[in-house]
Design a protein around this motif. Structure first.
Motif, short mmCIF file in Angstrom:
data_model
loop_
_atom_site.label_atom_id
_atom_site.label_comp_id
_atom_site.label_asym_id
_atom_site.label_seq_id
_atom_site.Cartn_x
_atom_site.Cartn_y
_atom_site.Cartn_z
N UNK A 9 0.83 -1.21 0.00
CA UNK A 9 0.00 0.00 0.00
C UNK A 9 0.86 1.25 0.00
N UNK A 10 1.99 1.21 0.70
CA UNK A 10 2.89 2.37 0.71
C UNK A 10 3.51 2.59 -0.67
N UNK A 11 3.87 1.49 -1.33
CA UNK A 11 4.41 1.62 -2.68
C UNK A 11 3.37 2.21 -3.62
N UNK A 12 2.12 1.77 -3.49
CA UNK A 12 1.05 2.32 -4.33
C UNK A 12 0.82 3.80 -4.01
N UNK A 13 0.85 4.14 -2.73
CA UNK A 13 0.69 5.54 -2.34
C UNK A 13 1.82 6.39 -2.90
N UNK A 57 5.18 14.41 4.09
CA UNK A 57 3.77 14.69 4.37
C UNK A 57 3.48 16.19 4.26
N UNK A 58 4.40 17.01 4.76
CA UNK A 58 4.22 18.47 4.70
C UNK A 58 4.27 18.95 3.25
N UNK A 86 1.13 5.79 10.00
CA UNK A 86 0.17 6.26 9.00
C UNK A 86 0.78 7.43 8.23
N UNK A 87 0.29 7.66 7.03
CA UNK A 87 0.72 8.80 6.22
C UNK A 87 -0.37 9.85 6.34
N UNK A 136 -4.04 6.69 -0.09
CA UNK A 136 -3.71 7.01 1.31
C UNK A 136 -4.65 6.29 2.25
N UNK A 137 -5.90 6.20 1.90
CA UNK A 137 -6.87 5.49 2.74
C UNK A 137 -6.54 4.00 2.83
#
Length: 182
Positions: free
Chosen positions: A36-40, A84-85, A164-165, A131-132
């Motif tokens: 999921x992180x790679x997809x995000x 994130x910022x 979490x992101x 992200x979800x």
């Protein structure tokens, strides 16, 4: 005596299988988080790339182009700690540039504007979904890692605690409500 020993061994085997199953489940959750992180990351990179292309395409006024280009460049070049910022700032820049639906209409009237705005709208809409998915996987892994059995038997091994992101991913209204785009 032998019957008691057999029951103790059966009990230990059952506990061992349960702990093994829990460790496997936790491992699958960590794998899901990585995917999921790679997809995000891919969706964030795509959004920044499409925004940079859009900013340099000539369909926007120069001030809006500079604002979008700089925000997209900062998002692409940000360190992991500042990501994130930087991504939140890109979202804010997109909302600032496309605050007025009339801006989108003016962009669509320019040659190549319709295709560019459709591609940007698609990229912007995919980020919140990615992200979800990532944050849902993190939430599930955190819930499992909070169980006593996971902590006592150290079933998580040396895997880092999932984070979490968190970012502002609200799309501009002019890009979020595009009919027929997917």
């Amino acid at each position: 005596m032998i019957a008691t020993l057999i029951w103790v061994l059966v009990g230990l085997l059952a506990v061992g299988l349960y702990l093994s199953w829990t460790a496997g489940r936790l491992d699958r959750l960590h794998t899901r988080i990585d995917a999921a992180r790679a997809a995000l990351d891919a969706q964030l990179l795509r959004r920044a790339s499409v925004t940079q292309e859009f900013a340099t395409s000539g369909v926007l006024d120069p001030a809006a182009s500079i604002v979008l280009y700089e925000a997209a460049h900062a998002a692409r070049q940000a360190d992991e700690e500042q990501r994130e910022v930087a991504e939140s700032e890109l979202s804010a820049a997109l909302r600032a540039v496309f605050a007025e639906p009339a801006q989108m209409e003016a962009v669509r009237e320019v040659p190549g504007g319709e295709e560019a705005s459709a591609e940007l709208a698609q990229a912007v809409r995919r980020v919140p979904m990615a992200r979800r998915f990532h944050n849902d996987a993190v939430r599930a892994a955190r819930a499992l890692r909070r169980h006593r059995k996971v902590r006592w038997f150290r079933l998580a091994g040396h895997a880092p605690f999932p984070l979490a992101f968190e970012m502002d991913d609200e799309p501009p209204a002019a890009l979020a409500d595009r009919p027929g785009a997917s």
